[in-house]
Write a protein that holds these residues in place. Sequence first.
Motif, PDB file in Angstrom:
ATOM      1  N   LEU A   1       1.030  -1.178  -0.049  1.00 41.83           N
ATOM      2  CA  LEU A   1      -0.335   0.124  -0.267  1.00 41.83           C
ATOM      3  C   LEU A   1       1.103   1.060   0.059  1.00 41.83           C
ATOM      4  O   LEU A   1       0.785   2.367  -0.639  1.00 41.83           O
ATOM      5  CB  LEU A   1      -1.003  -0.139   1.166  1.00 41.83           C
ATOM      6  CG  LEU A   1      -1.927   0.948   1.283  1.00 41.83           C
ATOM      7  CD1 LEU A   1      -3.113   1.098  -0.139  1.00 41.83           C
ATOM      8  CD2 LEU A   1      -2.563   0.961   2.639  1.00 41.83           C
ATOM      9  N   LEU A   2       2.257   1.277   0.687  1.00 43.47           N
ATOM     10  CA  LEU A   2       2.577   2.333   0.945  1.00 43.47           C
ATOM     11  C   LEU A   2       3.625   2.966  -0.606  1.00 43.47           C
ATOM     12  O   LEU A   2       3.533   3.834  -0.849  1.00 43.47           O
ATOM     13  CB  LEU A   2       3.604   1.942   2.089  1.00 43.47           C
ATOM     14  CG  LEU A   2       3.212   2.750   3.497  1.00 43.47           C
ATOM     15  CD1 LEU A   2       4.582   1.880   4.698  1.00 43.47           C
ATOM     16  CD2 LEU A   2       2.633   3.834   3.384  1.00 43.47           C
ATOM     17  N   THR A   3       3.999   1.490  -0.874  1.00 44.54           N
ATOM     18  CA  THR A   3       4.523   1.218  -2.809  1.00 44.54           C
ATOM     19  C   THR A   3       3.964   1.821  -3.886  1.00 44.54           C
ATOM     20  O   THR A   3       4.424   3.169  -4.289  1.00 44.54           O
ATOM     21  CB  THR A   3       5.002   0.667  -2.394  1.00 44.54           C
ATOM     22  OG1 THR A   3       5.942  -0.627  -1.620  1.00 44.54           O
ATOM     23  CG2 THR A   3       6.178   0.355  -3.588  1.00 44.54           C
ATOM     24  N   ASN A   4       2.952   1.276  -3.307  1.00 47.24           N
ATOM     25  CA  ASN A   4       1.741   1.424  -4.979  1.00 47.24           C
ATOM     26  C   ASN A   4       0.642   2.452  -4.329  1.00 47.24           C
ATOM     27  O   ASN A   4      -0.618   3.048  -5.135  1.00 47.24           O
ATOM     28  CB  ASN A   4       1.081   0.634  -5.448  1.00 47.24           C
ATOM     29  CG  ASN A   4       1.996  -0.905  -5.707  1.00 47.24           C
ATOM     30  OD1 ASN A   4       3.374  -0.240  -6.184  1.00 47.24           O
ATOM     31  ND2 ASN A   4       2.172  -2.150  -5.533  1.00 47.24           N
ATOM     32  N   GLU A   5       0.211   2.887  -3.883  1.00 50.46           N
ATOM     33  CA  GLU A   5      -0.560   3.737  -2.648  1.00 50.46           C
ATOM     34  C   GLU A   5      -2.346   2.993  -3.291  1.00 50.46           C
ATOM     35  O   GLU A   5      -3.316   4.062  -2.540  1.00 50.46           O
ATOM     36  CB  GLU A   5      -0.655   4.927  -3.409  1.00 50.46           C
ATOM     37  CG  GLU A   5       0.936   5.564  -3.142  1.00 50.46           C
ATOM     38  CD  GLU A   5       0.888   7.342  -3.614  1.00 50.46           C
ATOM     39  OE1 GLU A   5       0.329   8.057  -3.870  1.00 50.46           O
ATOM     40  OE2 GLU A   5       2.039   7.659  -3.098  1.00 50.46           O
ATOM     41  N   ARG A   6      -2.256   1.984  -3.733  1.00 52.44           N
ATOM     42  CA  ARG A   6      -3.830   1.155  -4.161  1.00 52.44           C
ATOM     43  C   ARG A   6      -3.788  -0.103  -3.902  1.00 52.44           C
ATOM     44  O   ARG A   6      -2.851  -0.164  -4.834  1.00 52.44           O
ATOM     45  CB  ARG A   6      -3.772   1.876  -5.191  1.00 52.44           C
ATOM     46  CG  ARG A   6      -5.853   1.888  -5.936  1.00 52.44           C
ATOM     47  CD  ARG A   6      -6.025   2.273  -6.771  1.00 52.44           C
ATOM     48  NE  ARG A   6      -7.236   2.845  -6.542  1.00 52.44           N
ATOM     49  CZ  ARG A   6      -8.246   3.412  -7.506  1.00 52.44           C
ATOM     50  NH1 ARG A   6      -8.174   3.120  -8.566  1.00 52.44           N
ATOM     51  NH2 ARG A   6      -9.211   4.406  -7.484  1.00 52.44           N
TER      52      ARG A   6
END
Length: 130
Positions: free
Chosen positions: A28-33
Amino acid sequence: MRHLKKGRALGSDASHTNAVLRSLALALLTNERIKTTETRAKEVRSLVERIITWGKTGDVHSRRLIIAALGGEKKLENPATGKRDLEMSYRVIHDIAPRFAEREGGYTRILKLGPRKGDNAPMVIMELVD
């Protein structure tokens, strides 16, 4: 018995549950979704919000807490980006947390998609609020 056990059991045992949560938080923190089940999204929400709150402080102790919450620094290179895992704590403190400087909490959003075809599990999209 589940005495003094907090949270949902997402895997076969506690170590697997922790691994799933760390993996989802990092994704989630890498792709934001991310797209995941509703139960996993509700469970990882508290971890991600805690990590972003630590990132808003931005000191050395917060950086170490973020590294520990994401599973430690393994110094592994990501083949897709060529970056090391160490840069995720830097990204949280310098890129993600400043966007939420005025916000007191509620950094994530869960959007329901409906049941998954194979096992009818409720699916959601979890994303960072902008």
